[in-house]
Each structure stands twice: as C-alpha cells, then as structure tokens.
Write a protein that holds these residues in place. Structure first.
Motif, PDB file in Angstrom:
ATOM      1  N   ARG A  28       0.858  -1.186   0.000  1.00  0.00           N
ATOM      2  CA  ARG A  28       0.000   0.000   0.000  1.00  0.00           C
ATOM      3  C   ARG A  28       0.896   1.238   0.000  1.00  0.00           C
ATOM      4  NH1 ARG A  28      -5.286  -1.441   1.590  1.00  0.00           N
ATOM      5  NH2 ARG A  28      -5.396  -3.509   2.472  1.00  0.00           N
ATOM      6  N   ILE A  29       0.328   2.357  -0.346  1.00  0.00           N
ATOM      7  CA  ILE A  29       1.077   3.617  -0.357  1.00  0.00           C
ATOM      8  C   ILE A  29       1.672   3.888   1.017  1.00  0.00           C
ATOM      9  CG2 ILE A  29       0.865   6.130  -0.614  1.00  0.00           C
ATOM     10  CD1 ILE A  29      -1.314   5.546  -2.767  1.00  0.00           C
ATOM     11  N   THR A  30       0.881   3.655   2.064  1.00  0.00           N
ATOM     12  CA  THR A  30       1.379   3.943   3.418  1.00  0.00           C
ATOM     13  C   THR A  30       2.575   3.072   3.778  1.00  0.00           C
ATOM     14  OG1 THR A  30      -0.292   2.447   4.337  1.00  0.00           O
ATOM     15  CG2 THR A  30      -0.818   4.799   4.309  1.00  0.00           C
ATOM     16  N   THR A  31       2.622   1.843   3.288  1.00  0.00           N
ATOM     17  CA  THR A  31       3.760   0.968   3.552  1.00  0.00           C
ATOM     18  C   THR A  31       5.023   1.551   2.935  1.00  0.00           C
ATOM     19  OG1 THR A  31       2.265  -0.930   3.489  1.00  0.00           O
ATOM     20  CG2 THR A  31       4.624  -1.393   3.360  1.00  0.00           C
ATOM     21  N   VAL A  32       4.925   2.012   1.699  1.00  0.00           N
ATOM     22  CA  VAL A  32       6.077   2.615   1.023  1.00  0.00           C
ATOM     23  C   VAL A  32       6.506   3.883   1.758  1.00  0.00           C
ATOM     24  CG1 VAL A  32       6.907   3.660  -1.133  1.00  0.00           C
ATOM     25  CG2 VAL A  32       5.480   1.597  -1.205  1.00  0.00           C
ATOM     26  N   MET A  33       5.545   4.680   2.178  1.00  0.00           N
ATOM     27  CA  MET A  33       5.871   5.914   2.912  1.00  0.00           C
ATOM     28  C   MET A  33       6.674   5.594   4.176  1.00  0.00           C
ATOM     29  SD  MET A  33       2.179   7.860   2.666  1.00  0.00           S
ATOM     30  CE  MET A  33       2.553   8.879   4.064  1.00  0.00           C
ATOM     31  N   GLU A  34       6.179   4.642   4.947  1.00  0.00           N
ATOM     32  CA  GLU A  34       6.811   4.319   6.224  1.00  0.00           C
ATOM     33  C   GLU A  34       8.173   3.666   6.042  1.00  0.00           C
ATOM     34  OE1 GLU A  34       3.884   1.856   8.077  1.00  0.00           O
ATOM     35  OE2 GLU A  34       2.485   3.533   8.352  1.00  0.00           O
ATOM     36  N   ARG A  35       8.249   2.693   5.167  1.00  0.00           N
ATOM     37  CA  ARG A  35       9.487   1.922   5.020  1.00  0.00           C
ATOM     38  C   ARG A  35      10.580   2.673   4.275  1.00  0.00           C
ATOM     39  NH1 ARG A  35       9.017  -3.555   4.951  1.00  0.00           N
ATOM     40  NH2 ARG A  35      11.270  -3.498   4.761  1.00  0.00           N
ATOM     41  N   GLU A  54       3.781  -1.822 -15.861  1.00  0.00           N
ATOM     42  CA  GLU A  54       3.153  -3.132 -15.726  1.00  0.00           C
ATOM     43  C   GLU A  54       3.935  -4.084 -14.820  1.00  0.00           C
ATOM     44  OE1 GLU A  54       2.190  -4.565 -19.627  1.00  0.00           O
ATOM     45  OE2 GLU A  54       0.685  -3.005 -19.913  1.00  0.00           O
ATOM     46  N   VAL A  55       4.712  -3.528 -13.904  1.00  0.00           N
ATOM     47  CA  VAL A  55       5.375  -4.333 -12.874  1.00  0.00           C
ATOM     48  C   VAL A  55       4.372  -4.600 -11.767  1.00  0.00           C
ATOM     49  CG1 VAL A  55       7.217  -4.354 -11.141  1.00  0.00           C
ATOM     50  CG2 VAL A  55       7.664  -3.425 -13.428  1.00  0.00           C
ATOM     51  N   LEU A  56       3.566  -3.592 -11.454  1.00  0.00           N
ATOM     52  CA  LEU A  56       2.527  -3.702 -10.430  1.00  0.00           C
ATOM     53  C   LEU A  56       1.153  -3.549 -11.063  1.00  0.00           C
ATOM     54  CD1 LEU A  56       4.013  -1.330  -7.682  1.00  0.00           C
ATOM     55  CD2 LEU A  56       4.302  -3.808  -7.872  1.00  0.00           C
ATOM     56  N   ILE A  57       0.156  -4.077 -10.374  1.00  0.00           N
ATOM     57  CA  ILE A  57      -1.242  -3.868 -10.748  1.00  0.00           C
ATOM     58  C   ILE A  57      -1.893  -3.155  -9.574  1.00  0.00           C
ATOM     59  CG2 ILE A  57      -3.451  -4.987 -11.274  1.00  0.00           C
ATOM     60  CD1 ILE A  57      -1.827  -7.454 -12.135  1.00  0.00           C
ATOM     61  N   SER A  58      -2.629  -2.094  -9.831  1.00  0.00           N
ATOM     62  CA  SER A  58      -3.331  -1.421  -8.741  1.00  0.00           C
ATOM     63  C   SER A  58      -4.775  -1.919  -8.678  1.00  0.00           C
ATOM     64  CB  SER A  58      -3.285   0.098  -8.897  1.00  0.00           C
ATOM     65  OG  SER A  58      -4.006   0.499 -10.028  1.00  0.00           O
ATOM     66  N   VAL A  59      -5.206  -2.230  -7.470  1.00  0.00           N
ATOM     67  CA  VAL A  59      -6.549  -2.754  -7.235  1.00  0.00           C
ATOM     68  C   VAL A  59      -7.180  -1.947  -6.115  1.00  0.00           C
ATOM     69  CG1 VAL A  59      -7.875  -4.790  -6.525  1.00  0.00           C
ATOM     70  CG2 VAL A  59      -5.808  -5.077  -7.902  1.00  0.00           C
ATOM     71  N   ARG A  63     -11.397   1.932   0.501  1.00  0.00           N
ATOM     72  CA  ARG A  63     -11.087   3.327   0.152  1.00  0.00           C
ATOM     73  C   ARG A  63      -9.641   3.513  -0.300  1.00  0.00           C
ATOM     74  NH1 ARG A  63     -12.910   6.737   5.142  1.00  0.00           N
ATOM     75  NH2 ARG A  63     -11.501   8.120   4.069  1.00  0.00           N
ATOM     76  N   SER A  64      -8.858   2.458  -0.298  1.00  0.00           N
ATOM     77  CA  SER A  64      -7.453   2.609  -0.665  1.00  0.00           C
ATOM     78  C   SER A  64      -7.096   1.720  -1.849  1.00  0.00           C
ATOM     79  CB  SER A  64      -6.559   2.277   0.535  1.00  0.00           C
ATOM     80  OG  SER A  64      -6.748   0.936   0.907  1.00  0.00           O
ATOM     81  N   LEU A  65      -5.875   1.891  -2.322  1.00  0.00           N
ATOM     82  CA  LEU A  65      -5.353   1.080  -3.418  1.00  0.00           C
ATOM     83  C   LEU A  65      -4.349   0.078  -2.863  1.00  0.00           C
ATOM     84  CD1 LEU A  65      -4.636   3.736  -6.197  1.00  0.00           C
ATOM     85  CD2 LEU A  65      -6.419   1.999  -6.205  1.00  0.00           C
ATOM     86  N   VAL A  66      -4.376  -1.110  -3.435  1.00  0.00           N
ATOM     87  CA  VAL A  66      -3.382  -2.124  -3.136  1.00  0.00           C
ATOM     88  C   VAL A  66      -2.622  -2.342  -4.428  1.00  0.00           C
ATOM     89  CG1 VAL A  66      -3.021  -4.526  -2.485  1.00  0.00           C
ATOM     90  CG2 VAL A  66      -4.827  -3.206  -1.388  1.00  0.00           C
TER      91      VAL A  66
END
Length: 90
Positions: A28-35, A54-59, A63-66
């Motif tokens: 998730r975006i928050t994981t990238v922010m924190e780490r 096309e390395v990642l797929i957003s789903v 209310r958030s994106l994975v």
C-alpha cells in the motif's frame, strides 16, 4: 524480473522500495511511505511509475489502493505439477 524492475525503478528509489516489493506480493502507499521514509506524493509517484510499466497492478480495496507485484504473485499462485514417483526396483 530483476532486470525489468531495474529498468523502470523510479528516480530516487532505494533498496527499501525493493524490500517492500518483495516481502509480500502486495503493498500500500502507506507501507512505502513508512518503510522508505518518503512523502505520500513520492510513494504514490513511485507506485504509479511501476504500475504504468506493468510491474505492479493497482486494485481498489475499500477506500485505498493495493499494488500487487504481478510476477511475485504469479509465482506464489501458479500450480505446480506433482513430481512423478520414483520407479521402484521391486
């Protein structure tokens, strides 16, 4: 996968981003922010670049994106054929 990923890694990305991408098949975006110790706009930009490549797929998940690591996920979910039993001598 590694060469493909290196070619599209966002400017300024570091090893922490690679750790996030390969510790589990999604982030998730928050994981990238924190780490990675980056702001939300930076984390969003990095994940968007990897999604466009096309390395990642957003789903959308609630209310958030994975963001799913396509190759990693496919390795974890592919069906393996069971090995044939070894022939016996008797």
């Amino acid at each position: 996968m590694q060469g493909e990923l290196r070619a599209v890694l966002p400017s300024g990305a570091n090893a922490d981003l690679l750790d996030v991408l390969f510790e589990q098949p999604y982030c998730r975006i928050t994981t990238v922010m924190e780490r990675c110790d980056v702001t939300r706009p930076t984390a969003t930009k990095w994940l968007k670049i990897l999604t466009e490549a096309e390395v990642l797929i957003s789903v959308k998940a609630g209310r958030s994106l994975v963001f799913i690591n396509r190759t990693f996920f496919s390795l974890l979910t592919r069906a393996e054929r069971a090995p044939e039993p070894a022939p016996t001598l008797f």
